[in-house]
Design a protein around this motif. Structure first.
Motif, PDB file in Angstrom:
ATOM      1  N   UNK A 211       0.733  -1.257   0.057  1.00 43.18           N
ATOM      2  CA  UNK A 211      -0.163  -0.001   0.001  1.00 43.18           C
ATOM      3  C   UNK A 211       0.944   1.060  -0.070  1.00 43.18           C
ATOM      4  N   UNK A 212       2.193   1.134   0.382  1.00 44.39           N
ATOM      5  CA  UNK A 212       2.887   2.341   0.166  1.00 44.39           C
ATOM      6  C   UNK A 212       3.088   3.174   1.339  1.00 44.39           C
ATOM      7  N   UNK A 213       2.510   2.662   2.644  1.00 44.20           N
ATOM      8  CA  UNK A 213       2.442   3.579   3.754  1.00 44.20           C
ATOM      9  C   UNK A 213       2.125   2.523   4.880  1.00 44.20           C
ATOM     10  N   UNK A 214       2.377   2.884   6.104  1.00 46.14           N
ATOM     11  CA  UNK A 214       2.363   2.162   7.299  1.00 46.14           C
ATOM     12  C   UNK A 214       3.431   2.154   8.385  1.00 46.14           C
ATOM     13  N   UNK A 215       3.251   1.553   9.481  1.00 43.68           N
ATOM     14  CA  UNK A 215       4.439   1.583  10.532  1.00 43.68           C
ATOM     15  C   UNK A 215       4.261   0.536  11.669  1.00 43.68           C
ATOM     16  N   UNK A 216       5.152   0.166  11.940  1.00 43.55           N
ATOM     17  CA  UNK A 216       5.103  -0.731  13.412  1.00 43.55           C
ATOM     18  C   UNK A 216       5.931  -0.225  14.337  1.00 43.55           C
ATOM     19  N   UNK A 217       5.148  -0.347  15.425  1.00 48.63           N
ATOM     20  CA  UNK A 217       6.108   0.467  16.879  1.00 48.63           C
ATOM     21  C   UNK A 217       6.289  -1.017  17.602  1.00 48.63           C
ATOM     22  N   UNK A 218       7.421  -1.251  17.772  1.00 48.90           N
ATOM     23  CA  UNK A 218       7.834  -2.477  18.883  1.00 48.90           C
ATOM     24  C   UNK A 218       8.284  -1.847  20.279  1.00 48.90           C
ATOM     25  N   UNK A 219       7.619  -2.157  21.295  1.00 47.58           N
ATOM     26  CA  UNK A 219       7.760  -1.765  22.654  1.00 47.58           C
ATOM     27  C   UNK A 219       8.744  -2.438  23.238  1.00 47.58           C
ATOM     28  N   UNK A 220      10.010  -1.849  23.077  1.00 49.76           N
ATOM     29  CA  UNK A 220      11.353  -2.403  23.638  1.00 49.76           C
ATOM     30  C   UNK A 220      11.389  -1.992  25.206  1.00 49.76           C
ATOM     31  N   UNK A 221      12.881  -1.785  25.554  1.00 49.67           N
ATOM     32  CA  UNK A 221      12.931  -1.261  26.886  1.00 49.67           C
ATOM     33  C   UNK A 221      14.504  -0.789  27.039  1.00 49.67           C
TER      34      UNK A 221
ATOM     35  N   UNK B  73      15.438 -10.241  25.571  1.00 52.61           N
ATOM     36  CA  UNK B  73      14.385 -10.094  24.665  1.00 52.61           C
ATOM     37  C   UNK B  73      14.124  -8.803  24.190  1.00 52.61           C
ATOM     38  N   UNK B  74      14.299  -7.705  25.342  1.00 54.97           N
ATOM     39  CA  UNK B  74      14.193  -6.324  24.711  1.00 54.97           C
ATOM     40  C   UNK B  74      15.098  -5.887  24.044  1.00 54.97           C
ATOM     41  N   UNK B  75      16.547  -6.340  24.089  1.00 55.27           N
ATOM     42  CA  UNK B  75      17.524  -6.260  23.317  1.00 55.27           C
ATOM     43  C   UNK B  75      17.464  -6.517  21.736  1.00 55.27           C
ATOM     44  N   UNK B  76      16.662  -7.745  21.619  1.00 55.86           N
ATOM     45  CA  UNK B  76      16.512  -8.301  20.514  1.00 55.86           C
ATOM     46  C   UNK B  76      15.510  -7.561  19.807  1.00 55.86           C
ATOM     47  N   UNK B  77      14.317  -6.945  20.552  1.00 57.41           N
ATOM     48  CA  UNK B  77      13.364  -6.204  19.932  1.00 57.41           C
ATOM     49  C   UNK B  77      13.915  -4.761  19.398  1.00 57.41           C
ATOM     50  N   UNK B  78      14.827  -4.303  20.123  1.00 57.82           N
ATOM     51  CA  UNK B  78      15.379  -2.971  19.691  1.00 57.82           C
ATOM     52  C   UNK B  78      16.429  -3.472  18.153  1.00 57.82           C
ATOM     53  N   UNK B  79      17.074  -4.459  18.385  1.00 54.60           N
ATOM     54  CA  UNK B  79      17.981  -4.631  17.056  1.00 54.60           C
ATOM     55  C   UNK B  79      17.190  -5.319  16.023  1.00 54.60           C
ATOM     56  N   UNK B  80      16.105  -5.911  16.221  1.00 53.72           N
ATOM     57  CA  UNK B  80      15.309  -6.474  15.294  1.00 53.72           C
ATOM     58  C   UNK B  80      14.748  -5.140  14.488  1.00 53.72           C
ATOM     59  N   UNK B  81      14.057  -4.176  15.225  1.00 54.80           N
ATOM     60  CA  UNK B  81      13.461  -3.113  14.701  1.00 54.80           C
ATOM     61  C   UNK B  81      14.429  -2.554  14.048  1.00 54.80           C
ATOM     62  N   UNK B  82      15.643  -1.977  14.376  1.00 58.09           N
ATOM     63  CA  UNK B  82      16.685  -1.280  13.648  1.00 58.09           C
ATOM     64  C   UNK B  82      17.050  -1.938  12.504  1.00 58.09           C
ATOM     65  N   UNK B  83      17.273  -3.149  12.386  1.00 56.80           N
ATOM     66  CA  UNK B  83      17.567  -3.992  11.366  1.00 56.80           C
ATOM     67  C   UNK B  83      16.691  -4.028  10.005  1.00 56.80           C
ATOM     68  N   UNK B  84      15.501  -3.824  10.503  1.00 55.44           N
ATOM     69  CA  UNK B  84      14.537  -3.714   9.312  1.00 55.44           C
ATOM     70  C   UNK B  84      14.587  -2.192   8.444  1.00 55.44           C
ATOM     71  N   UNK B  85      15.297  -1.319   9.191  1.00 60.98           N
ATOM     72  CA  UNK B  85      14.957   0.160   8.392  1.00 60.98           C
ATOM     73  C   UNK B  85      15.692  -0.116   7.322  1.00 60.98           C
ATOM     74  N   UNK B  86      17.014  -0.687   6.877  1.00 59.72           N
ATOM     75  CA  UNK B  86      17.308  -0.532   5.578  1.00 59.72           C
ATOM     76  C   UNK B  86      16.640  -1.331   4.526  1.00 59.72           C
ATOM     77  N   UNK B  87      15.812  -2.401   5.079  1.00 61.64           N
ATOM     78  CA  UNK B  87      15.036  -2.987   4.172  1.00 61.64           C
ATOM     79  C   UNK B  87      13.647  -2.362   3.862  1.00 61.64           C
TER      80      UNK B  87
END
Length: 259
Positions: free
Chosen positions: A126-136, A149-163
């Motif tokens: 659709x060309x728009x949207x967002x995901x917020x992953x609540x880490x800590x 698990x929270x370290x994973x959530x932050x790293x996972x979220x940051x890692x998706x940015x280039x994709x």
């Protein structure tokens, strides 16, 4: 304004997200284990904000399929996914039952992974949207499964940015510190010794998070003290950082051999 799906919306940060997004005009899809509590929150939000509210009762430690199905529903697309559901265990890893540790990991990691994977393809199309992953901020302090698990959530979220570059879709990790919710009470943690200035307000936290999401940030850390901590902790000697984790109420409970 579109539709937002929020997990864990019946209290604390999740409820603050639901109210803030409803106030912005978003229709809502609410996901939680407690169906009666879910219905009560949905009725409150419909009455207060005049938005559409769906409920999807589901235990994310064992059943993500109904939520994934809703995220893939092209007839009623979800434009914002807030992966907020979570809980903590009071005792340290070696004292807890391994099944409880696995359940926590399923909610904090597996469910976040699966729901994000279900939501993103439609958003990209659709060309728009967002995901917020609540880490800590706890993700920067090694302290057992929760912090990992929270370290994973932050790293996972940051890692998706280039994709996601150029797709019109964003993923942001929200990394708050101690927040006044029922979270610690449910984990039976005594937080009475924590200084009042370290506590965040859930509504103010969510306001900061949505502002940072609008600005395109990959990681949002609300509160000056926690912004400093997030910047400083990766630079400190690991031995010192580990000692910080042991000062937490859960960290102070050492392993005792079972008799």
């Amino acid at each position: 304004m579109g539709t937002a799906l929020i997990t864990g919306p019946t209290a604390g940060i999740g409820l603050a997200f639901a109210r803030a997004l409803a106030a912005r005009g978003h229709d809502l899809v609410l996901v939680a284990r407690d169906a009666s509590r879910l219905d009560a929150v949905a009725a409150e939000l419909r009455g207060a904000y005049g938005v559409g509210v769906e409920v999807v009762p589901a235990d994310l430690s064992s059943e993500t399929e109904p939520v994934e199905k809703r995220l893939r529903d092209t007839s009623a697309p979800v434009d914002l996914l807030v992966n907020n559901a979570g809980f903590a265990l009071r005792k340290p890893f070696l004292v807890n039952d391994v099944a409880d540790e696995e359940q926590m990991l399923d909610v904090l990691v597996r469910a976040v992974l699966r729901l994000t994977h279900a939501a993103l393809p439609g958003m990209i199309e659709r060309g728009h949207g967002a995901v917020v992953n609540v880490s800590s901020v706890a993700g920067w302090v090694p302290r057992g499964t929760y912090s990992a698990a929270k370290a994973w959530a932050t790293s996972f979220s940051e890692g998706l940015a280039p994709q996601l570059a150029g797709t019109g879709v964003r993923v942001m990790a929200l990394a708050p510190g101690y927040t006044r919710t029922e979270f610690h009470d449910r984990a039976e943690m005594d937080m009475s010794s924590l200084p009042s200035w370290l506590w965040l307000d859930a509504d103010a936290l969510v306001k900061t998070a949505l502002r940072d999401l609008d600005r395109g940030k990959d990681v949002s850390v609300p509160g000056t003290a926690y912004k400093v901590a997030a910047a400083a902790l990766p630079l400190l000697p690991r031995r010192l950082v580990r000692s910080v984790g042991q000062r937490h109420p859960a960290g102070r409970q050492g392993y005792r051999r079972r008799r």
